[in-house]
Design a protein around this motif. Structure first.
Motif, PDB file in Angstrom:
ATOM      1  N   LEU A  39     -51.549   2.587  -7.892  1.00  0.00           N
ATOM      2  CA  LEU A  39     -52.067   3.619  -8.701  1.00  0.00           C
ATOM      3  C   LEU A  39     -51.989   3.373  -9.965  1.00  0.00           C
ATOM      4  O   LEU A  39     -51.075   3.443 -10.748  1.00  0.00           O
ATOM      5  CB  LEU A  39     -51.067   4.827  -8.302  1.00  0.00           C
ATOM      6  CG  LEU A  39     -50.932   5.155  -6.629  1.00  0.00           C
ATOM      7  CD1 LEU A  39     -49.767   6.294  -6.776  1.00  0.00           C
ATOM      8  CD2 LEU A  39     -52.108   5.952  -6.203  1.00  0.00           C
TER       9      LEU A  39
ATOM     10  N   ILE B  73     -57.649   3.941  -8.018  1.00  0.00           N
ATOM     11  CA  ILE B  73     -56.727   3.607  -6.913  1.00  0.00           C
ATOM     12  C   ILE B  73     -57.294   2.025  -6.515  1.00  0.00           C
ATOM     13  O   ILE B  73     -58.525   2.093  -6.127  1.00  0.00           O
ATOM     14  CB  ILE B  73     -56.673   4.440  -5.645  1.00  0.00           C
ATOM     15  CG1 ILE B  73     -56.123   5.658  -6.237  1.00  0.00           C
ATOM     16  CG2 ILE B  73     -55.780   3.833  -4.594  1.00  0.00           C
ATOM     17  CD1 ILE B  73     -56.035   7.132  -5.036  1.00  0.00           C
TER      18      ILE B  73
ATOM     19  N   ARG C   3     -56.277  12.826  -4.366  1.00  0.00           N
ATOM     20  CA  ARG C   3     -56.826  11.644  -4.356  1.00  0.00           C
ATOM     21  C   ARG C   3     -58.176  11.662  -3.842  1.00  0.00           C
ATOM     22  O   ARG C   3     -58.426  12.601  -2.817  1.00  0.00           O
ATOM     23  CB  ARG C   3     -56.063  10.529  -3.683  1.00  0.00           C
ATOM     24  CG  ARG C   3     -55.541  11.152  -2.158  1.00  0.00           C
ATOM     25  CD  ARG C   3     -56.293  10.386  -1.172  1.00  0.00           C
ATOM     26  NE  ARG C   3     -55.642  10.899   0.000  1.00  0.00           N
ATOM     27  CZ  ARG C   3     -56.619  11.228   0.993  1.00  0.00           C
ATOM     28  NH1 ARG C   3     -57.976  11.445   0.778  1.00  0.00           N
ATOM     29  NH2 ARG C   3     -56.262  11.569   2.156  1.00  0.00           N
TER      30      ARG C   3
END
Length: 110
Positions: A44, A50, A72
């Motif tokens: 992260l 990501i 996300r």
């Protein structure tokens, strides 16, 4: 009697606010961390990206914290593609993400 009811409501409201705050994640708690579980390595990054791999497949996407939840968007692998905001709990060096459906995923924090 009404004073006692009012006081109980005030105390109950304060307890609920404290519980909600305790379950809220802050970006600093996850930013720059690497999460591992089995063959999964999830980075992260502090810039909101990501990176990593899941079972040998490349992992790519973005992340943020909104309303105390981890949000996300996964782009790769295609089978995991999509967006979701999840509750987060911490226990020692582990973090658990809880989806809206109740699915849980627990990772070690590096």
């Amino acid at each position: 009697m009404h004073k006692h009811i009012g006081m109980c409501i005030t105390i109950f409201g304060a307890l609920l606010a404290n519980i909600a705050a305790a379950n809220a994640v802050e970006k600093e708690q996850l930013s720059g961390k690497t999460l591992t579980a089995g063959k999964a390595v999830i980075k992260l990054l502090s810039n909101g990206k990501i990176e990593g791999s899941i079972s040998g497949e490349p992992l790519a996407g973005s992340w943020s914290v909104k309303g105390g939840k981890f949000c996300r968007t996964i782009k790769l692998p295609t089978r995991l593609k999509g967006s979701e905001c999840q509750k987060v709990t911490f226990k020692g060096n582990t973090v658990t993400f809880i989806s809206v459906s109740g699915r849980k995923a627990t990772y070690s924090i590096k």
